[in-house]
Scaffold this motif. Structure first.
Motif, PDB file in Angstrom:
ATOM      1  N   VAL A 117       0.954  -0.868   0.031  1.00 67.35           N
ATOM      2  CA  VAL A 117       0.154  -0.023   0.129  1.00 67.35           C
ATOM      3  C   VAL A 117       0.725   1.249   0.050  1.00 67.35           C
ATOM      4  CG1 VAL A 117      -1.674   1.219   1.040  1.00 67.35           C
ATOM      5  CG2 VAL A 117      -2.023  -1.111   1.258  1.00 67.35           C
ATOM      6  N   HIS A 118       0.453   2.331  -0.911  1.00 70.53           N
ATOM      7  CA  HIS A 118       1.231   3.608  -0.962  1.00 70.53           C
ATOM      8  C   HIS A 118       0.258   4.496  -0.739  1.00 70.53           C
ATOM      9  CE1 HIS A 118       4.757   1.385  -2.206  1.00 70.53           C
ATOM     10  NE2 HIS A 118       4.002   0.920  -3.102  1.00 70.53           N
ATOM     11  N   LEU A 119       0.343   5.356   0.406  1.00 74.66           N
ATOM     12  CA  LEU A 119      -0.480   6.323   0.573  1.00 74.66           C
ATOM     13  C   LEU A 119       0.071   7.749  -0.012  1.00 74.66           C
ATOM     14  CD1 LEU A 119      -0.973   5.635   4.425  1.00 74.66           C
ATOM     15  CD2 LEU A 119      -2.450   4.851   2.563  1.00 74.66           C
ATOM     16  N   GLY A 120      -0.746   8.624  -0.412  1.00 79.47           N
ATOM     17  CA  GLY A 120      -0.454   9.969  -0.947  1.00 79.47           C
ATOM     18  C   GLY A 120       0.718  10.455  -0.088  1.00 79.47           C
ATOM     19  N   SER A 121       0.270  10.344   1.170  1.00 82.03           N
ATOM     20  CA  SER A 121       1.488  11.304   2.366  1.00 82.03           C
ATOM     21  C   SER A 121       2.843  10.570   2.353  1.00 82.03           C
ATOM     22  CB  SER A 121       0.780  10.848   3.802  1.00 82.03           C
ATOM     23  OG  SER A 121       1.007   9.428   4.073  1.00 82.03           O
ATOM     24  N   GLY A 122       3.203   9.596   1.333  1.00 78.40           N
ATOM     25  CA  GLY A 122       4.463   9.200   1.329  1.00 78.40           C
ATOM     26  C   GLY A 122       4.560   7.679   2.175  1.00 78.40           C
ATOM     27  N   THR A 123       3.715   7.472   2.920  1.00 77.68           N
ATOM     28  CA  THR A 123       3.795   6.288   3.927  1.00 77.68           C
ATOM     29  C   THR A 123       3.357   5.090   3.110  1.00 77.68           C
ATOM     30  OG1 THR A 123       3.177   7.389   5.792  1.00 77.68           O
ATOM     31  CG2 THR A 123       2.408   5.067   5.825  1.00 77.68           C
ATOM     32  N   SER A 124       4.222   3.978   3.255  1.00 75.73           N
ATOM     33  CA  SER A 124       3.899   2.825   2.350  1.00 75.73           C
ATOM     34  C   SER A 124       4.182   1.676   3.449  1.00 75.73           C
ATOM     35  CB  SER A 124       4.624   2.708   1.179  1.00 75.73           C
ATOM     36  OG  SER A 124       6.178   2.456   1.521  1.00 75.73           O
ATOM     37  N   PHE A 125       3.372   0.563   3.088  1.00 79.20           N
ATOM     38  CA  PHE A 125       3.734  -0.643   3.909  1.00 79.20           C
ATOM     39  C   PHE A 125       3.535  -1.794   3.039  1.00 79.20           C
ATOM     40  CE2 PHE A 125      -0.949   0.026   4.812  1.00 79.20           C
ATOM     41  CZ  PHE A 125      -1.211  -1.202   4.690  1.00 79.20           C
ATOM     42  N   THR A 126       4.226  -3.196   3.356  1.00 80.04           N
ATOM     43  CA  THR A 126       3.988  -4.101   2.708  1.00 80.04           C
ATOM     44  C   THR A 126       3.904  -5.296   3.820  1.00 80.04           C
ATOM     45  OG1 THR A 126       5.843  -3.548   1.204  1.00 80.04           O
ATOM     46  CG2 THR A 126       5.338  -5.931   1.441  1.00 80.04           C
ATOM     47  N   GLU A 127       2.584  -6.130   3.527  1.00 80.15           N
ATOM     48  CA  GLU A 127       2.284  -7.025   4.441  1.00 80.15           C
ATOM     49  C   GLU A 127       2.403  -8.559   3.632  1.00 80.15           C
ATOM     50  OE1 GLU A 127      -1.284  -6.645   7.382  1.00 80.15           O
ATOM     51  OE2 GLU A 127      -1.766  -7.848   5.456  1.00 80.15           O
ATOM     52  N   THR A 128       3.197  -9.356   4.364  1.00 82.83           N
ATOM     53  CA  THR A 128       3.007 -10.793   3.706  1.00 82.83           C
ATOM     54  C   THR A 128       2.405 -11.652   4.921  1.00 82.83           C
ATOM     55  OG1 THR A 128       5.237 -11.230   4.765  1.00 82.83           O
ATOM     56  CG2 THR A 128       5.259 -10.475   2.533  1.00 82.83           C
ATOM     57  N   THR A 129       1.642 -12.754   4.203  1.00 88.10           N
ATOM     58  CA  THR A 129       0.802 -13.295   5.059  1.00 88.10           C
ATOM     59  C   THR A 129       1.053 -14.804   4.870  1.00 88.10           C
ATOM     60  OG1 THR A 129      -0.980 -11.511   4.783  1.00 88.10           O
ATOM     61  CG2 THR A 129      -1.908 -13.760   5.557  1.00 88.10           C
ATOM     62  N   ARG A 130       0.732 -15.743   5.998  1.00 86.03           N
ATOM     63  CA  ARG A 130       0.733 -17.075   5.765  1.00 86.03           C
ATOM     64  C   ARG A 130      -0.403 -17.687   6.591  1.00 86.03           C
ATOM     65  NH1 ARG A 130       2.563 -19.650  10.418  1.00 86.03           N
ATOM     66  NH2 ARG A 130       3.495 -18.425  11.688  1.00 86.03           N
ATOM     67  N   TYR A 131      -0.588 -18.868   6.077  1.00 92.71           N
ATOM     68  CA  TYR A 131      -1.827 -19.470   6.639  1.00 92.71           C
ATOM     69  C   TYR A 131      -1.764 -20.918   7.186  1.00 92.71           C
ATOM     70  CZ  TYR A 131      -4.102 -15.726   4.015  1.00 92.71           C
ATOM     71  OH  TYR A 131      -4.248 -14.643   3.735  1.00 92.71           O
ATOM     72  N   ASP A 132      -0.536 -21.599   6.941  1.00 92.44           N
ATOM     73  CA  ASP A 132      -0.463 -22.803   7.470  1.00 92.44           C
ATOM     74  C   ASP A 132       0.261 -23.084   9.110  1.00 92.44           C
ATOM     75  OD1 ASP A 132      -1.284 -23.921   5.140  1.00 92.44           O
ATOM     76  OD2 ASP A 132       0.815 -23.563   4.260  1.00 92.44           O
ATOM     77  N   GLY A 133      -0.332 -23.954   9.911  1.00 90.11           N
ATOM     78  CA  GLY A 133       0.305 -24.101  11.237  1.00 90.11           C
ATOM     79  C   GLY A 133       0.180 -22.819  12.074  1.00 90.11           C
ATOM     80  N   ILE A 134      -1.119 -22.130  12.077  1.00 84.68           N
ATOM     81  CA  ILE A 134      -1.200 -20.789  12.755  1.00 84.68           C
ATOM     82  C   ILE A 134      -1.701 -21.195  14.192  1.00 84.68           C
ATOM     83  CG2 ILE A 134      -2.506 -18.724  13.188  1.00 84.68           C
ATOM     84  CD1 ILE A 134      -0.518 -18.937  10.617  1.00 84.68           C
ATOM     85  N   GLN A 135      -0.955 -20.779  15.201  1.00 79.27           N
ATOM     86  CA  GLN A 135      -0.903 -20.910  16.601  1.00 79.27           C
ATOM     87  C   GLN A 135      -0.838 -19.505  17.358  1.00 79.27           C
ATOM     88  OE1 GLN A 135      -2.052 -23.556  17.931  1.00 79.27           O
ATOM     89  NE2 GLN A 135      -1.884 -24.792  16.097  1.00 79.27           N
ATOM     90  N   PRO A 136      -1.541 -19.330  18.263  1.00 83.09           N
ATOM     91  CA  PRO A 136      -1.323 -18.074  19.253  1.00 83.09           C
ATOM     92  C   PRO A 136       0.084 -17.942  19.564  1.00 83.09           C
ATOM     93  CG  PRO A 136      -3.197 -19.330  19.864  1.00 83.09           C
ATOM     94  CD  PRO A 136      -2.576 -20.212  19.084  1.00 83.09           C
TER      95      PRO A 136
END
Length: 173
Positions: free
Chosen positions: A149-168
């Motif tokens: 995501v790239h916001l007009g303010s110059g802030t950006s972020f990248t998120e990577t997600t996984r779904y296998d073996g999810i535990q608290p």
């Protein structure tokens, strides 16, 4: 420049994709379907955020059952989580949006060895800034694997997600 909290970033990421509900029915339908599926699945996400004048920050989040866990200052915290509330809130925000996002299939790439279709999403924010994002959706599972995501303010972020073996997370409160 104001600092955006990681919990807010998670909200932004969800809202960006979910807001496309009432955008073009073709490519946005796939994006919204993936986001709704993610809201209902256990997952872990790592987010790297860059803001002008600030050091790059990294956070982690785990959604498992009715709880969302997130790291704050290196310590795990938790809060109640409801997939249906996320979907309902996002759907309501999409209905209230004055300018609808546009979505466009961009191509195909691999994310952590998994085939994904890439979509570009463009939205005009309430404050007039543009929000441009790119989301990679798994071809086999229909779930988001990566989001930029790239916001007009110059802030950006990248998120990577996984779904296998999810535990608290160990040590989460």
């Amino acid at each position: 420049m104001r600092t955006i909290s990681m919990v807010r970033v998670v909200g932004i990421a969800s809202a960006l994709a979910v807001a496309s509900l009432s955008a073009r029915a073709d490519d946005c339908a796939t994006v919204i379907s993936a986001q709704f599926a993610q809201a209902k699945a256990p997952y872990a996400a790592t987010t790297t955020m860059s803001q002008p004048g600030q050091p790059v920050s990294r956070s982690e989040m785990v959604v498992s059952g009715a709880t969302m866990y997130f790291q704050v200052g290196g310590a795990w915290q938790s809060m109640p989580y409801s997939a249906q509330e996320v979907i309902d809130r996002s759907t309501e925000n999409a209905k209230k949006a004055k300018v609808k996002p546009t979505c466009q299939k961009f191509g195909a790439e691999q994310v952590s060895g998994e085939a994904a279709t890439v979509y570009n999403v463009h939205e005009e924010a309430k404050d007039g800034d543009a929000i441009d994002s790119r989301i990679w959706i798994s071809d086999s599972r229909g779930l988001p694997l990566k989001l930029e995501v790239h916001l007009g303010s110059g802030t950006s972020f990248t998120e990577t997600t996984r779904y296998d073996g999810i535990q608290p997370p160990t040590g989460a409160k």
